[in-house]
Scaffold this motif. Structure first.
Motif, short mmCIF file in Angstrom:
data_model
loop_
_atom_site.label_atom_id
_atom_site.label_comp_id
_atom_site.label_asym_id
_atom_site.label_seq_id
_atom_site.Cartn_x
_atom_site.Cartn_y
_atom_site.Cartn_z
N ARG A 3 -30.61 -36.44 26.28
CA ARG A 3 -30.64 -35.05 25.80
C ARG A 3 -31.67 -34.26 26.61
O ARG A 3 -32.80 -34.71 26.78
CB ARG A 3 -30.99 -35.01 24.32
N VAL A 4 -31.25 -33.11 27.08
CA VAL A 4 -32.14 -32.16 27.75
C VAL A 4 -32.42 -31.03 26.79
O VAL A 4 -31.49 -30.39 26.28
CB VAL A 4 -31.51 -31.61 29.05
N VAL A 5 -33.68 -30.76 26.51
CA VAL A 5 -34.10 -29.63 25.69
C VAL A 5 -34.77 -28.62 26.62
O VAL A 5 -35.80 -28.92 27.24
CB VAL A 5 -35.06 -30.07 24.58
N ARG A 6 -34.19 -27.45 26.71
CA ARG A 6 -34.67 -26.43 27.63
C ARG A 6 -35.59 -25.45 26.91
O ARG A 6 -35.18 -24.80 25.95
CB ARG A 6 -33.49 -25.69 28.27
N HIS A 11 -39.15 -29.98 35.51
CA HIS A 11 -37.82 -30.54 35.22
C HIS A 11 -37.48 -31.76 36.09
O HIS A 11 -36.32 -32.11 36.25
CB HIS A 11 -36.73 -29.46 35.38
N SER A 12 -38.50 -32.43 36.62
CA SER A 12 -38.27 -33.64 37.42
C SER A 12 -39.08 -34.79 36.84
O SER A 12 -40.27 -34.64 36.55
CB SER A 12 -38.65 -33.41 38.88
N ILE A 39 -42.86 -36.08 37.00
CA ILE A 39 -43.44 -36.35 38.31
C ILE A 39 -44.66 -35.45 38.49
O ILE A 39 -44.57 -34.22 38.33
CB ILE A 39 -42.41 -36.11 39.43
N PRO A 40 -45.84 -36.04 38.80
CA PRO A 40 -47.07 -35.23 38.86
C PRO A 40 -47.16 -34.41 40.14
O PRO A 40 -47.75 -34.81 41.14
CB PRO A 40 -48.19 -36.28 38.79
N HIS A 79 -38.32 -28.21 30.96
CA HIS A 79 -37.32 -29.04 30.29
C HIS A 79 -37.98 -30.30 29.75
O HIS A 79 -38.91 -30.84 30.34
CB HIS A 79 -36.20 -29.42 31.26
N HIS A 80 -37.47 -30.75 28.60
CA HIS A 80 -37.90 -32.01 28.00
C HIS A 80 -36.67 -32.90 27.90
O HIS A 80 -35.57 -32.42 27.61
CB HIS A 80 -38.48 -31.77 26.60
N ILE A 81 -36.86 -34.20 28.14
CA ILE A 81 -35.72 -35.10 28.06
C ILE A 81 -36.08 -36.33 27.22
O ILE A 81 -37.24 -36.74 27.14
CB ILE A 81 -35.21 -35.56 29.44
#
Length: 322
Positions: free
Chosen positions: A19-22, A127-128, A110-111, A27-29
């Motif tokens: 699930r992607v929450v925008r 979003h990565s 990813i930092p 974005h949160h997944i």
């Protein structure tokens, strides 16, 4: 020969959900593997080939995906599992219990800093993501509406599986029982490695009854720190405790280190009633090089090790709140 159906439960296993929450540009997944099983007045589907009492497992799968889309609680596996289970036992009059298991796979941002460079400790890309470990967070929920659809209660356990850790010193194993069967050499310094399986059980909670016609509402009660509604914080603390104690303890045995871990998880989470660890030994044996005159066996000189997959020790214990 006389026989009777003693127990029946069925449902859908391995429902895979990403699930992607925008939230604007951020974005949160979450990625879940979901199992949803039902109990109730379903005996005749087994004993009389009566499918009229069967909620198809395909429907259970579709409900899982629908709630993954619509539930405001999707980012918390405890809350989402409780939402899904509450809907299932509330919607179907003849279903009295739901058993929901969620396994959450790791995804971490990813930092990347503002200039687009990979920097440890940076806030992270909006979003990565990358998978920074093979350990999984899990939640197991039993929703029980046997006393009535307005008296739903839930038993919830959660934890971590497959958290692989290793330390190269400050671990020993001495003064154990020695008899005619003992071949193990006592050692005051060794590699300590294990794949952590941690499970903790929350105090039972009452679940508010959905008030809408479709039984899709799910209200989160007042959040108590260290309880099931605070599941994300409990999970972070439990993982941190496990890593901190493992790294910092001058371990006299796996048993002793395990107990220190569990004590802290109970102490730091007011509504966790019990904690269970299972710690299998991941053995690394120093390679004997005496045949060429090289000391690789004494603790101070042991540097080359051979991983041994099996057999392995397995140490487990449950610590409860007094």
């Amino acid at each position: 020969m006389a026989s009777t159906l003693a127990h029946a439960r069925y449902g859908k296993d391995k429902v895979r959900v990403l699930r992607v929450v925008r939230d604007g540009k951020t974005h949160h997944i979450v990625e879940y593997n979901v199992t949803a099983l039902l109990e109730g007045n379903i005996d005749t589907s087994y004993t009389q080939a009566d499918n009229s009492v069967v909620v198809a497992t395909d429907s259970i799968k579709n409900i899982t995906y629908y709630l993954a889309k619509t539930s405001p609680h999707i980012l918390s596996p405890e809350r989402f599992a409780l939402h899904l289970g509450t809907h299932l036992v509330s919607k179907y009059a003849h279903i009295h219990k739901a058993f929901i298991t969620i396994e959450q796979l790791r995804w971490t941002r990813i930092p990347i800093d503002a200039q687009g460079h990979l920097v440890d400790g940076a806030q992270g890309h909006p979003h990565s993501f990358f998978r920074d470990g093979d350990d999984k967070r899990f939640v197991k929920v039993e929703l029980d509406a046997s006393a009535g659809k307005d008296k739903i209660v839930a038993d919830v356990s959660a934890g971590i599986s497959d958290l692989l850790v290793l330390k190269t010193t400050e671990s020993s194993f001495e003064n154990f029982v020695r008899d005619e069967y003992t071949t193990l050499v006592e050692v005051d310094d060794r590699i300590f490695s294990t794949s952590v399986d941690l499970s903790y059980t929350f105090s039972r909670v009452s679940i508010p009854t959905p008030s809408d016609a479709k039984k899709l509402e799910f209200a989160v009660p007042e959040v108590q720190a260290g309880g099931v509604w605070d599941g994300d914080a409990v999970a972070r603390r439990a993982r941190a405790v496990t890593l901190e104690v493992f790294a910092g303890d001058n371990s006299a045995s796996v048993q002793a280190t395990l107990y220190k871990m569990a004590q802290r998880v109970v102490a730091e989470n007011a509504h966790v009633d019990s904690v269970t660890y299972a710690l299998p030994n991941k053995h690394y044996i120093p390679v004997d090089m005496r045949y060429i005159g090289v000391d690789n066996l004494s603790p101070a000189s042991a540097e080359v090790f051979m991983p041994i997959a099996a057999p392995s020790g397995l140490i487990s214990a449950t610590i409860t709140r007094q």
